[in-house]
Scaffold this motif. Structure first.
Motif, PDB file in Angstrom:
ATOM      1  N   THR A 127       0.857  -1.187   0.000  1.00 53.71           N
ATOM      2  CA  THR A 127       0.000   0.000   0.000  1.00 53.71           C
ATOM      3  C   THR A 127       0.900   1.246   0.000  1.00 53.71           C
ATOM      4  O   THR A 127       2.077   1.160   0.364  1.00 53.71           O
ATOM      5  CB  THR A 127      -0.931   0.069   1.234  1.00 53.71           C
ATOM      6  N   VAL A 128       0.335   2.395  -0.415  1.00 53.57           N
ATOM      7  CA  VAL A 128       1.133   3.613  -0.549  1.00 53.57           C
ATOM      8  C   VAL A 128       0.977   4.465   0.714  1.00 53.57           C
ATOM      9  O   VAL A 128      -0.134   4.741   1.154  1.00 53.57           O
ATOM     10  CB  VAL A 128       0.685   4.426  -1.794  1.00 53.57           C
ATOM     11  N   ALA A 129       2.124   4.863   1.292  1.00 60.62           N
ATOM     12  CA  ALA A 129       2.102   5.718   2.496  1.00 60.62           C
ATOM     13  C   ALA A 129       2.814   7.028   2.168  1.00 60.62           C
ATOM     14  O   ALA A 129       3.638   7.083   1.255  1.00 60.62           O
ATOM     15  CB  ALA A 129       2.809   5.017   3.642  1.00 60.62           C
ATOM     16  N   VAL A 188       3.950  -4.984   8.090  1.00 58.47           N
ATOM     17  CA  VAL A 188       3.939  -3.724   7.340  1.00 58.47           C
ATOM     18  C   VAL A 188       4.381  -4.049   5.914  1.00 58.47           C
ATOM     19  O   VAL A 188       5.325  -4.821   5.717  1.00 58.47           O
ATOM     20  CB  VAL A 188       4.960  -2.717   7.935  1.00 58.47           C
ATOM     21  N   LYS A 189       3.718  -3.466   4.947  1.00 59.96           N
ATOM     22  CA  LYS A 189       4.136  -3.660   3.547  1.00 59.96           C
ATOM     23  C   LYS A 189       3.754  -2.397   2.774  1.00 59.96           C
ATOM     24  O   LYS A 189       2.644  -2.262   2.279  1.00 59.96           O
ATOM     25  CB  LYS A 189       3.420  -4.884   2.964  1.00 59.96           C
ATOM     26  N   ILE A 190       4.683  -1.438   2.745  1.00 60.43           N
ATOM     27  CA  ILE A 190       4.350  -0.127   2.162  1.00 60.43           C
ATOM     28  C   ILE A 190       5.416   0.348   1.169  1.00 60.43           C
ATOM     29  O   ILE A 190       6.574  -0.066   1.246  1.00 60.43           O
ATOM     30  CB  ILE A 190       4.231   0.969   3.256  1.00 60.43           C
ATOM     31  N   ILE A 191       4.981   1.226   0.271  1.00 52.41           N
ATOM     32  CA  ILE A 191       5.944   2.045  -0.471  1.00 52.41           C
ATOM     33  C   ILE A 191       5.563   3.507  -0.231  1.00 52.41           C
ATOM     34  O   ILE A 191       4.403   3.823  -0.011  1.00 52.41           O
ATOM     35  CB  ILE A 191       5.992   1.752  -1.993  1.00 52.41           C
ATOM     36  N   GLU A 214      10.429   4.838  -1.224  1.00 51.27           N
ATOM     37  CA  GLU A 214      10.885   3.956  -0.153  1.00 51.27           C
ATOM     38  C   GLU A 214      10.021   2.702  -0.161  1.00 51.27           C
ATOM     39  O   GLU A 214       8.829   2.769  -0.494  1.00 51.27           O
ATOM     40  CB  GLU A 214      10.666   4.688   1.191  1.00 51.27           C
ATOM     41  N   GLY A 215      10.594   1.588   0.203  1.00 51.86           N
ATOM     42  CA  GLY A 215       9.799   0.369   0.372  1.00 51.86           C
ATOM     43  C   GLY A 215      10.122  -0.222   1.733  1.00 51.86           C
ATOM     44  O   GLY A 215      11.259  -0.139   2.198  1.00 51.86           O
ATOM     45  N   LEU A 216       9.117  -0.772   2.405  1.00 53.77           N
ATOM     46  CA  LEU A 216       9.365  -1.387   3.722  1.00 53.77           C
ATOM     47  C   LEU A 216       8.437  -2.587   3.887  1.00 53.77           C
ATOM     48  O   LEU A 216       7.231  -2.494   3.668  1.00 53.77           O
ATOM     49  CB  LEU A 216       9.083  -0.381   4.838  1.00 53.77           C
ATOM     50  N   VAL A 217       9.070  -3.717   4.245  1.00 51.16           N
ATOM     51  CA  VAL A 217       8.276  -4.907   4.549  1.00 51.16           C
ATOM     52  C   VAL A 217       8.732  -5.414   5.920  1.00 51.16           C
ATOM     53  O   VAL A 217       9.930  -5.621   6.142  1.00 51.16           O
ATOM     54  CB  VAL A 217       8.483  -6.023   3.492  1.00 51.16           C
ATOM     55  N   VAL A 218       7.826  -5.539   6.858  1.00 48.79           N
ATOM     56  CA  VAL A 218       8.152  -6.075   8.194  1.00 48.79           C
ATOM     57  C   VAL A 218       7.170  -7.194   8.492  1.00 48.79           C
ATOM     58  O   VAL A 218       5.956  -7.043   8.284  1.00 48.79           O
ATOM     59  CB  VAL A 218       8.038  -4.980   9.285  1.00 48.79           C
ATOM     60  N   ASP A 219       7.694  -8.304   8.914  1.00 42.71           N
ATOM     61  CA  ASP A 219       6.832  -9.427   9.289  1.00 42.71           C
ATOM     62  C   ASP A 219       7.717 -10.463   9.984  1.00 42.71           C
ATOM     63  O   ASP A 219       8.921 -10.270  10.119  1.00 42.71           O
ATOM     64  CB  ASP A 219       6.173 -10.039   8.038  1.00 42.71           C
TER      65      ASP A 219
END
Ligand code: FA5
Length: 345
Positions: A127-129, A188-191, A214-219
């Motif tokens: 998703t876009v943040a 979290v899964k954002i760009i 920016e891209g971020l993936v947290v799990d």
């Protein structure tokens, strides 16, 4: 008297017939039929006539007057009609004339690239943040494992507004803000696309204001191989299967391990040119596994959660994709350059 009246009639009718416009016609009306006109003048001599002749002459004078005013009226109608017709003819619309072209605008090359990258990642479940361009020192640096005085702050020369506020130097603060807002819970899964600012000297590949995504993936169980796979898919979709990519070990205080990704230069086919500064490669992004300190500062348990992050420069990507040899073309607003990206979607 009779003759004089007939003469005046003939003279007046001749003038009426030749009147070229309404003004001239009105002048004729006034001069022949007005109180000081010649007919009135003739009629003043009626007193000298016999009682027998007087009514005859009166009737003749009325006849002449009626005839002249009737002709004036007819001429007036004719002139008015001609005037309306001339006006209509002048205002005729020529429907065969070609229309005026409507000049269409188009999206800026960078907007197109950013949207294309967004679509690509949205397709992979991101998703876009967004975050502020005027940022707190805390989110831009401290929350990213860059405490005050850390030498790595010099990697990004900053525009400070106050001691605690600056123009963000990268989109990474959105990572810290997003994780903090989640309160250490859940994936979290954002760009995050946006403008960033640095005191860099402008040259073919550097601008003091540019764009990052920016891209971020947290799990749980996120690994370096997930990052590599993601970047691989991104590069192939963006540049095509034939372009070469390479990952180089690098350093960012907020990721461990850290890498940088380069793409072979389109301008010289990898041989080396001024655009790639003779290396054959252009760096397009920095990435790595989110540093445990960054996870912890945002409230995530780094023993349970891991993550990867990347930050890319869409200008560099657009240069590589469209073969643009200087980043400054994106910002100098030369319409001839911008129009080349007017492909209708
Ligand atoms: C960073 O800004 C890191 N925040 C990226 C990152 C995010 C690393 C998450 C790890 C995890 P860097 O300074 O290398 O890294 O910039 C990232 C990209 O921005 C570069 O690869 C380049 O494509 C682009 N870039 C950097 N400086 C400029 C500049 N002055 N002009 C245009 N593009 C630039």
């Amino acid at each position: 008297m009779q003759e004089r009246l007939k003469e005046l009639q003939a003279e007046a009718l001749e003038k009426v017939a030749q009147a070229a416009d309404l003004k001239e016609l009105n002048d004729i009306r006034v001069s022949y039929l007005g109180k000081k006109g010649p007919i009135t003048e003739v009629l003043k001599g009626m007193g000298k006539l016999s009682a027998e002749e007087r009514p005859k002459m009166g009737a003749l004078a009325n006849e002449v007057r009626d005839l002249i005013s009737g002709q004036i009226e007819a001429k007036q109608n004719e002139l008015e009609k001609a005037a309306v017709e001339a006006k209509l003819a002048a205002e005729t619309i020529d429907v065969t004339l070609p229309g005026r072209p409507v000049r269409e605008g188009n999206h800026h090359a960078l907007t197109r690239i950013v949207e294309e990258i967004e679509d690509l990642f949205i397709g992979m479940g991101y998703t876009v943040a967004e975050g502020p361009e005027v940022e707190k020192d805390y989110y831009n640096f401290e929350a990213l494992n860059l405490p005050k005085g850390h030498p790595a702050r010099d990697m990004q020369d900053s525009f400070y507004i106050t001691e605690e506020i600056l123009l963000r130097t990268h989109t990474s603060p959105v990572q810290a803000r997003t994780m903090e807002a989640r309160n250490g819970k859940g994936p979290v899964k954002i760009i995050c696309p946006g403008k960033v600012y640095r005191r860099d000297n402008d040259d073919a590949t550097h601008s003091h204001q540019f764009t990052q995504i920016e891209g971020l993936v947290v799990d749980e169980n996120i690994r370096l191989s997930d990052l590599k796979g993601t970047l691989d898919v991104f590069a192939k979709k963006m540049f095509g299967e034939d372009r070469e990519i390479r990952l180089r070990p690098s350093f960012f205080p907020f990721t461990e391990p850290s890498v940088e990704m380069d793409i072979s230069c389109k301008m010289c086919g990898g041989k080396g040119c001024s655009t790639c500064k003779g290396t054959g490669w252009i760096e397009i992004l920095g990435a790595g596994m989110v540093h445990p300190n960054v996870l912890e500062m945002a409230g995530y348990d780094s023993k349970k959660y891991t993550g990867f992050a990347f930050g890319m420069g869409p200008e560099r990507i657009a240069m590589l994709k469209y073969g643009v040899d200087d980043i400054r073309h994106f910002y100098t607003n030369d319409i001839r350059f911008l129009k080349q990206f007017s492909v209708t979607e």
